[in-house]
Design a protein around this motif. Structure first.
Motif, PDB file in Angstrom:
ATOM      1  N   MET A   1     -32.437  10.042   4.037  1.00 37.24           N
ATOM      2  CA  MET A   1     -33.011  10.801   2.879  1.00 37.24           C
ATOM      3  C   MET A   1     -34.368  10.663   2.676  1.00 37.24           C
ATOM      4  N   THR A   2     -35.307   9.756   3.448  1.00 36.50           N
ATOM      5  CA  THR A   2     -36.678   9.749   3.437  1.00 36.50           C
ATOM      6  C   THR A   2     -37.159  11.032   4.239  1.00 36.50           C
ATOM      7  N   ILE A   3     -36.322  11.674   4.731  1.00 31.89           N
ATOM      8  CA  ILE A   3     -36.779  13.146   5.646  1.00 31.89           C
ATOM      9  C   ILE A   3     -37.216  13.859   4.690  1.00 31.89           C
TER      10      ILE A   3
ATOM     11  N   ALA B   1     -25.565  24.749  -0.386  1.00 29.80           N
ATOM     12  CA  ALA B   1     -24.595  25.247   0.348  1.00 29.80           C
ATOM     13  C   ALA B   1     -24.245  24.442   1.666  1.00 29.80           C
ATOM     14  N   LEU B   2     -25.377  24.064   2.200  1.00 29.56           N
ATOM     15  CA  LEU B   2     -25.508  23.176   3.461  1.00 29.56           C
ATOM     16  C   LEU B   2     -24.628  21.916   2.980  1.00 29.56           C
ATOM     17  N   PHE B   3     -25.063  21.350   2.002  1.00 36.10           N
ATOM     18  CA  PHE B   3     -24.138  20.139   1.517  1.00 36.10           C
ATOM     19  C   PHE B   3     -22.775  20.214   1.442  1.00 36.10           C
ATOM     20  N   ALA B   4     -22.673  21.552   0.831  1.00 38.15           N
ATOM     21  CA  ALA B   4     -21.062  22.025   0.506  1.00 38.15           C
ATOM     22  C   ALA B   4     -20.076  22.013   1.852  1.00 38.15           C
ATOM     23  N   PHE B   5     -20.760  22.635   2.931  1.00 37.84           N
ATOM     24  CA  PHE B   5     -20.042  22.752   4.126  1.00 37.84           C
ATOM     25  C   PHE B   5     -20.367  21.836   5.271  1.00 37.84           C
ATOM     26  N   GLY B   6     -21.349  21.124   5.038  1.00 35.79           N
ATOM     27  CA  GLY B   6     -21.559  20.110   6.379  1.00 35.79           C
ATOM     28  C   GLY B   6     -20.897  18.767   5.929  1.00 35.79           C
ATOM     29  N   ASP B   7     -20.955  18.080   7.244  1.00 35.17           N
ATOM     30  CA  ASP B   7     -20.128  16.785   7.373  1.00 35.17           C
ATOM     31  C   ASP B   7     -20.834  15.864   8.202  1.00 35.17           C
ATOM     32  N   ALA B   8     -20.181  14.696   8.382  1.00 31.63           N
ATOM     33  CA  ALA B   8     -21.118  13.630   9.128  1.00 31.63           C
ATOM     34  C   ALA B   8     -20.969  13.795  10.648  1.00 31.63           C
ATOM     35  N   GLY B   9     -19.942  14.516  11.203  1.00 32.42           N
ATOM     36  CA  GLY B   9     -19.663  14.809  12.486  1.00 32.42           C
ATOM     37  C   GLY B   9     -20.364  15.857  13.112  1.00 32.42           C
ATOM     38  N   SER B  10     -19.688  16.878  13.203  1.00 33.35           N
ATOM     39  CA  SER B  10     -20.438  17.907  13.991  1.00 33.35           C
ATOM     40  C   SER B  10     -21.188  18.843  13.102  1.00 33.35           C
ATOM     41  N   GLY B  11     -21.119  18.539  11.813  1.00 35.03           N
ATOM     42  CA  GLY B  11     -21.913  19.424  10.875  1.00 35.03           C
ATOM     43  C   GLY B  11     -22.749  18.547  10.263  1.00 35.03           C
ATOM     44  N   ALA B  12     -23.370  17.412  10.985  1.00 31.65           N
ATOM     45  CA  ALA B  12     -24.216  16.418  10.245  1.00 31.65           C
ATOM     46  C   ALA B  12     -25.611  17.214  10.324  1.00 31.65           C
TER      47      ALA B  12
ATOM     48  N   MET C   1     -26.120  19.980   9.205  1.00 30.97           N
ATOM     49  CA  MET C   1     -26.355  20.632   8.083  1.00 30.97           C
ATOM     50  C   MET C   1     -26.926  19.885   6.939  1.00 30.97           C
ATOM     51  N   LEU C   2     -26.445  18.797   6.890  1.00 30.84           N
ATOM     52  CA  LEU C   2     -26.725  17.751   6.067  1.00 30.84           C
ATOM     53  C   LEU C   2     -28.358  17.316   6.444  1.00 30.84           C
ATOM     54  N   LEU C   3     -28.574  17.124   7.528  1.00 29.75           N
ATOM     55  CA  LEU C   3     -30.127  16.712   7.690  1.00 29.75           C
ATOM     56  C   LEU C   3     -30.949  18.048   7.339  1.00 29.75           C
ATOM     57  N   ILE C   4     -30.755  19.180   7.665  1.00 27.52           N
ATOM     58  CA  ILE C   4     -31.532  20.340   7.330  1.00 27.52           C
ATOM     59  C   ILE C   4     -31.554  20.485   5.706  1.00 27.52           C
ATOM     60  N   GLY C   5     -30.513  20.289   5.056  1.00 27.60           N
ATOM     61  CA  GLY C   5     -30.503  20.196   3.618  1.00 27.60           C
ATOM     62  C   GLY C   5     -31.374  19.104   3.062  1.00 27.60           C
ATOM     63  N   ILE C   6     -31.423  17.971   3.766  1.00 22.07           N
ATOM     64  CA  ILE C   6     -32.265  16.860   3.175  1.00 22.07           C
ATOM     65  C   ILE C   6     -34.007  17.431   3.361  1.00 22.07           C
ATOM     66  N   ALA C   7     -33.957  17.839   4.691  1.00 22.94           N
ATOM     67  CA  ALA C   7     -35.295  18.276   4.993  1.00 22.94           C
ATOM     68  C   ALA C   7     -35.849  19.445   4.174  1.00 22.94           C
ATOM     69  N   LEU C   8     -35.012  20.208   3.559  1.00 21.26           N
ATOM     70  CA  LEU C   8     -35.569  21.250   2.619  1.00 21.26           C
ATOM     71  C   LEU C   8     -36.199  20.818   1.478  1.00 21.26           C
ATOM     72  N   HIS C   9     -36.142  19.650   1.112  1.00 16.84           N
ATOM     73  CA  HIS C   9     -36.628  19.027  -0.248  1.00 16.84           C
ATOM     74  C   HIS C   9     -37.962  19.452  -0.318  1.00 16.84           C
ATOM     75  N   GLY C  10     -38.795  19.461   1.051  1.00 16.42           N
ATOM     76  CA  GLY C  10     -40.121  19.744   1.011  1.00 16.42           C
ATOM     77  C   GLY C  10     -40.440  20.996   0.232  1.00 16.42           C
ATOM     78  N   ILE C  11     -39.616  22.330   0.717  1.00 16.21           N
ATOM     79  CA  ILE C  11     -39.875  23.399   0.342  1.00 16.21           C
ATOM     80  C   ILE C  11     -39.215  23.675  -1.080  1.00 16.21           C
ATOM     81  N   CYS C  12     -38.224  23.018  -1.488  1.00 22.44           N
ATOM     82  CA  CYS C  12     -37.704  22.753  -2.913  1.00 22.44           C
ATOM     83  C   CYS C  12     -38.793  22.586  -3.996  1.00 22.44           C
TER      84      CYS C  12
END
Length: 414
Positions: free
Chosen positions: A254-256, A293-304, A306-317
Motif C-alpha cells: 500500500m505504500t506504493i 473498478a480495478l479493486f472490484a475485478f482484481g485478485d491476488a493471483g492473475s489479477g494482482a 489490477m490491485l497494484l495499479i489501483g493502489i498506484a492511482l492514489h497519487g492521481i486521486c
C-alpha cells in the motif's frame, strides 16, 4: 535555512507521519479480526479522524495561536498520544478501545497543523523550502508500512496471533520520542498578540463562506465533500480487502500509493498549467472510478496487477483533486481570506465529507456479506466507484472552466 535546522525539521516530519502510517492503515483489518468489530463500529473508529479534524481548529486557533508556543503544544499532545496508544494496545474489546482512539485523534489531528507552523516559522521562502521538509513525512509513512509487512504483523498468521496489535506500541514509542523531541525544536511563539481578540469565525474560517456565492466555487465545494465518500472507502477497507484476497505483504504494497503521490506531485504543475483546473480535477475524479473498478475485478493471483495499479492511482486521486483544490481555493480567496478559505475547505472535506464517507462505508461493508460470511468485495468496491461516477458527471456538467495564472500554480506546488 541552516542544514542543522532543516535536518531537525525533517526528522520531526518523519516521525509525525510515521506515527500515523504506523497504525491507521491497518486499523480496518485489526478491528474486525482482533476486537470483533462490525462494519459500523469500524466506521465509528475511522470517523474519529473527522471529529479530530473538526475539533482541531479550536485547539490551534484558541490555544496554540493565542497562548503557547507551537512546539510545546506539539510535545504535550504527542506525549498524551503515546499514553493513549499504550491504552489502545491493551484494549481487549471495541467498547474499551473506542474512547481511547477518539481521544487520540482529538490530540493528534491538531499536530498536523502544528508541525507546519513550526516548519514555516523557520523558513524565508516556504514555497521553495517546505517541500524538501514535507517529503520526509511521506517517507516516514512508507517506512512504517514496510516495517509492518517486514515483521509480518499484517499476514494471515499475524492477524490470527494478534500481532497487528503491535502497531499501536510501535506508533506509541514513536509518539513518545516525538513528544520529548518537540521541546528541543526551534521556538514558535503564538501568532496572535496578547490583548487581541480572536473570533470563532476566524478559527473555523466562516468568513470564507462568502466564496460560496460564486457558482463555480460552490460546485467545487460540494464536489469536494462528495468525493470524500469514495476516499473513506479506501482508508477503511483497502487493507482488510488486500488481506482477505491473500495479497502478500499488503501494508508494504500500500505504500506504493504514497510513492506515487510524491511522483505525481511533480507532474501536477505541468498538467495544471497545460490543461487547466477543470480537466485536472476531472482526471483525479476519473482515477477514483477506475481505481475502485480495478479493486472490484482484481485478485491476488492473475489479477494482482489490477490491485497494484489501483493502489498506484492514489497519487492521481489525491494530488490531482485535493492538492489542485487547495490551489484553486487559494486563488479564489484572495489575500484577505486565504487562511479562512483553507480552513473551511479542510473542515468540509476531512471533517464533514469524511465523516459521511466512513458512515456510508461502514453500512455498505456490513450489508454486502456472502452466505459463508465472507465480504462481497466486488459489490463493496463498485459502490464507491459508482458514487465517483456521479460526482464526476456533476462536476463535468456544472463547473465552467476558468484560468489560473501559471506563475501562481508553479509557486504553490513548488
Amino acid at each position: 535555512m541552516k542544514i542543522e535546522t532543516k535536518a531537525r525539521l525533517s526528522f520531526m516530519m518523519f516521525l509525525e507521519f510515521f506515527i500515523w502510517g504506523g497504525w491507521f492503515v491497518t486499523l480496518g483489518a485489526f478491528l474486525p479480526q482482533n476486537l470483533q468489530a462490525s462494519g459500523t463500529q469500524t466506521a465509528a473508529a475511522f470517523s474519529t479522524q473527522s471529529f479530530g479534524a473538526i475539533i482541531a481548529p479550536f485547539i490551534i486557533g484558541l490555544i496554540a495561536d493565542k497562548y503557547f508556543n507551537a512546539e510545546r503544544i506539539l510535545g504535550v499532545l504527542h506525549l498524551i498520544g503515546a499514553a493513549l496508544m499504550f491504552l489502545m494496545f491493551r484494549a481487549d474489546n471495541f467498547a474499551e478501545f473506542y474512547p481511547y482512539v477518539f481521544a487520540y485523534m482529538v490530540a493528534y489531528m491538531p499536530t498536523l497543523a502544528l508541525v507546519n507552523s513550526v516548519s514555516f516559522n523557520q523558513m524565508k521562502d516556504p514555497t521553495k523550502e517546505f517541500a524538501v521538509i514535507r517529503v520526509w513525512g511521506t517517507i516516514g509513512w512508507i517506512i512504517a508500512g514496510w516495517l509492518i509487512s517486514y515483521f509480518a504483523w499484517d499476514s494471515t498468521a499475524g492477524l490470527q496471533d494478534g500481532l497487528l496489535r503491535n502497531t499501536f506500541m510501535l506508533s506509541g514509542i514513536a509518539s513518545a520520542v516525538l513528544g520529548f523531541y518537540s521541546f528541543t525544536l526551534p521556538k514558535t511563539p503564538p501568532k496572535i498578540p496578547k490583548g487581541e481578540k480572536l473570533r470563532i469565525s476566524d478559527v473555523l474560517g466562516l468568513d470564507a463562506l462568502r466564496l460560496l456565492k460564486n457558482r463555480n466555487f460552490l460546485i467545487f465545494f460540494i464536489s469536494s465533500i462528495l468525493i470524500c465518500i469514495p476516499l473513506a472507502f479506501y482508508y477503511q477497507n483497502a487493507n482488510p480487502f488486500l488481506i482477505d484476497v491473500g495479497m502478500p505483504n499488503p501494508t508494504g504494497k500500500m505504500t506504493i500509493g504514497q510513492i506515487s503521490e510524491a511522483l505525481f506531485l511533480l507532474l501536477l504543475p505541468v498538467f495544471f498549467t497545460k490543461y487547466g483546473f477543470k480537466k485536472t480535477l476531472l482526471v483525479g475524479m476519473v482515477a477514483w472510478v477506475v481505481r475502485y473498478a480495478l479493486f472490484a475485478f482484481g485478485d491476488a493471483g492473475s489479477g494482482a496487477y489490477m490491485l497494484l495499479i489501483g493502489i498506484a492511482l492514489h497519487g492521481i486521486c489525491y494530488d490531482f483533486f485535493f492538492v489542485s483544490g487547495q490551489i484553486y481555493t487559494d486563488s479564489k480567496a484572495g489575500e484577505r481570506y486565504k487562511s479562512a478559505a483553507q480552513g473551511m475547505i479542510t473542515l468540509a472535506t476531512y471533517g464533514v465529507g469524511m465523516l459521511i464517507g466512513f458512515w456510508v462505508a461502514g453500512l455498505v461493508t456490513d450489508h454486502f456479506v456472502n452466505a459463508d460470511q465472507t465480504k462481497d468485495w466486488q459489490t463493496i468496491w463498485l459502490i464507491p466507484s459508482g458514487i465517483a461516477v456521479v460526482v464526476t458527471l456533476l462536476f463535468l456538467v456544472l463547473f465552467k472552466e476558468e484560468k489560473i495564472v501559471k506563475e501562481e500554480v508553479l509557486e504553490k506546488v513548488a
